[in-house]
Design a protein around this motif. Structure first.
Motif, PDB file in Angstrom:
ATOM      1  N   GLY A 244       0.782  -1.234   0.000  1.00 36.90           N
ATOM      2  CA  GLY A 244       0.000   0.000   0.000  1.00 36.90           C
ATOM      3  C   GLY A 244       0.809   1.278   0.000  1.00 36.90           C
ATOM      4  O   GLY A 244       0.439   2.253  -0.666  1.00 36.90           O
ATOM      5  N   VAL A 245       1.902   1.343   0.742  1.00 41.04           N
ATOM      6  CA  VAL A 245       2.691   2.581   0.812  1.00 41.04           C
ATOM      7  C   VAL A 245       3.143   3.002  -0.580  1.00 41.04           C
ATOM      8  O   VAL A 245       2.992   4.169  -0.980  1.00 41.04           O
ATOM      9  N   PHE A 246       3.698   2.069  -1.334  1.00 37.63           N
ATOM     10  CA  PHE A 246       4.198   2.390  -2.672  1.00 37.63           C
ATOM     11  C   PHE A 246       3.055   2.654  -3.648  1.00 37.63           C
ATOM     12  O   PHE A 246       3.117   3.591  -4.447  1.00 37.63           O
ATOM     13  N   ILE A 247       2.028   1.826  -3.614  1.00 35.52           N
ATOM     14  CA  ILE A 247       0.918   1.980  -4.561  1.00 35.52           C
ATOM     15  C   ILE A 247       0.239   3.324  -4.380  1.00 35.52           C
ATOM     16  O   ILE A 247      -0.046   4.034  -5.353  1.00 35.52           O
ATOM     17  N   VAL A 248      -0.030   3.713  -3.140  1.00 33.59           N
ATOM     18  CA  VAL A 248      -0.747   4.964  -2.888  1.00 33.59           C
ATOM     19  C   VAL A 248       0.092   6.174  -3.262  1.00 33.59           C
ATOM     20  O   VAL A 248      -0.369   7.068  -3.984  1.00 33.59           O
ATOM     21  N   ASP A 249       1.333   6.227  -2.797  1.00 35.61           N
ATOM     22  CA  ASP A 249       2.172   7.394  -3.084  1.00 35.61           C
ATOM     23  C   ASP A 249       2.372   7.555  -4.588  1.00 35.61           C
ATOM     24  O   ASP A 249       2.192   8.653  -5.144  1.00 35.61           O
ATOM     25  N   ALA A 250       2.725   6.473  -5.267  1.00 37.24           N
ATOM     26  CA  ALA A 250       2.981   6.557  -6.709  1.00 37.24           C
ATOM     27  C   ALA A 250       1.723   6.912  -7.486  1.00 37.24           C
ATOM     28  O   ALA A 250       1.767   7.712  -8.432  1.00 37.24           O
ATOM     29  N   THR A 251       0.585   6.344  -7.113  1.00 35.60           N
ATOM     30  CA  THR A 251      -0.652   6.573  -7.857  1.00 35.60           C
ATOM     31  C   THR A 251      -1.190   7.979  -7.634  1.00 35.60           C
ATOM     32  O   THR A 251      -1.600   8.656  -8.593  1.00 35.60           O
ATOM     33  N   VAL A 252      -1.183   8.448  -6.394  1.00 35.60           N
ATOM     34  CA  VAL A 252      -1.639   9.819  -6.113  1.00 35.60           C
ATOM     35  C   VAL A 252      -0.747  10.817  -6.847  1.00 35.60           C
ATOM     36  O   VAL A 252      -1.241  11.776  -7.462  1.00 35.60           O
ATOM     37  N   THR A 253       0.551  10.596  -6.812  1.00 36.87           N
ATOM     38  CA  THR A 253       1.481  11.498  -7.498  1.00 36.87           C
ATOM     39  C   THR A 253       1.231  11.505  -8.997  1.00 36.87           C
ATOM     40  O   THR A 253       1.163  12.575  -9.633  1.00 36.87           O
ATOM     41  N   LEU A 254       1.075  10.323  -9.584  1.00 39.61           N
ATOM     42  CA  LEU A 254       0.827  10.225 -11.023  1.00 39.61           C
ATOM     43  C   LEU A 254      -0.461  10.950 -11.413  1.00 39.61           C
ATOM     44  O   LEU A 254      -0.483  11.728 -12.368  1.00 39.61           O
TER      45      LEU A 254
END
Length: 342
Positions: A244-254
């Motif tokens: 979740g940490v990676f998926i959320v940060d990367a997706t919100v940023t994208l």
């Protein structure tokens, strides 16, 4: 036959290979020089993630020879991972145009899905859903996004290795708790391969992972999660929770960069974890925070889904809600100029 002897071999091999790669990088001047887009302040050797790739692929081959992993599973994981690692290695040592990298990534994803037999039916809010051809399309996008987001998130010392170790060991625990103990070897050996490298990459890093290692970890974790879906639909959701940490940060940023019409393939440093590292003035607090979030928040929710009947979709929403809030708090996807003005 017990395979316990293979675990320390994967760790030691990764540790030793990383040391050798560091010496090689220094001798060949393969150095990451800080620039305006970097989160680092001193020149550091790069390309150490190749140690993770080689250690895990050797361990995977041994598992296959000992019939501890299916041939199709070995081909899916090893073939896709090797292709992505080769593309990353070439990009680390030169430059490959974004369109050709992306084509190679989709080829690797298609290879993995072929040997996995496609995307298995998923349990969505209590309903078993077979997506058919749509599942193949979504599976391709999922694997390509996983390997690229892992590349995006490998921007400060130790964070990518810590995330891989936490997710894989969490998956091992869930496999054991749900009666799939033979399935632990893939994620366990990947965790130990990442841990051997982490000894050199933990803040302050003495060598960086590079695209070969980060892309390899991304697609390997994606393939393992899709394989877990074939064991039990809820296990796929557990993997999404653990990552979740990676998926959320990367997706919100994208998404925020897409909304502004920015070229998302261009280098930047507007992820939440990057803003957080600049806020605290060092990498260690952020990397340790990722470790604590994984252990104290995401892992218990994943266990609740696997063992105590919490719906997988509900678990993902529960796990991600505070992560989205945290990403927004640390300006994920915002322009640096706007953050400084604020």
């Amino acid at each position: 036959m017990s395979l316990a002897w293979l675990a320390p071999i994967a760790f030691v091999l990764s540790f030793v290979l990383t040391a050798a790669l560091r010496r090689y990088a220094l001798s060949q001047s393969l150095i990451d020089i800080p620039n305006a887009r970097s989160s680092h302040s001193r020149p550091t050797p790069r390309g150490g993630g190749v140690a993770i790739v080689l250690s895990f692929l050797v361990a995977l081959l041994i598992l296959s020879l000992l019939d501890a992993i299916s041939t199709t599973g070995c081909l899916a994981l090893g073939g896709a991972g090797a292709l992505v690692a080769i593309i990353g290695f070439m990009d680390d040592h030169g430059h490959i145009a974004a369109r050709w990298r992306l084509l190679g990534h989709f080829m690797a994803a298609a290879w993995a899905l072929y040997w996995l037999g496609g995307v298995p039916p998923l349990v969505v809010f209590g309903l078993s859903v077979d997506l058919g051809i749509l599942g193949v399309v979504l599976g391709l996008l999922y694997l390509v996004w996983m390997l690229n987001l892992y590349n995006f998130m490998d921007g400060i010392d130790g964070i990518a290795s810590v995330q891989a170790v936490c997710a894989c060991l969490g998956a091992c625990l869930l496999s054991g708790l749900t009666g799939h103990l033979p399935e632990i070897w893939g994620p366990l050996l990947l965790a130990l391969s990442a841990a051997g490298f982490l000894c050199w990459n933990f803040p302050p890093a003495r060598i960086f992972m590079g695209d070969a290692g980060s892309g390899f970890l991304g697609i390997a974790l994606g393939v393992l999660s899709l394989h877990a879906a074939s064991l039990g639909g809820v296990l796929f959701w557990c993997w999404l929770i653990l990552l979740g940490v990676f998926i959320v940060d990367a997706t919100v940023t994208l998404l925020r960069r897409l909304v502004r019409g920015e070229k998302v393939y261009e280098a930047h440093r507007s992820h939440a974890y990057q803003y957080a590292s600049r806020h605290f003035g060092k990498h260690l607090p952020v990397t340790l925070a990722v470790l604590l979030i994984n252990l104290c928040w995401l892992l218990p929710i994943a266990v609740a889904c696997a063992m105590f009947g919490l719906d997988g979709g509900v678990g993902v929403l529960l796990a991600y809600a505070p992560l989205v809030a945290l990403a927004l708090k640390f300006h994920a996807g915002e322009r640096e100029t706007d953050v400084h003005k604020g």
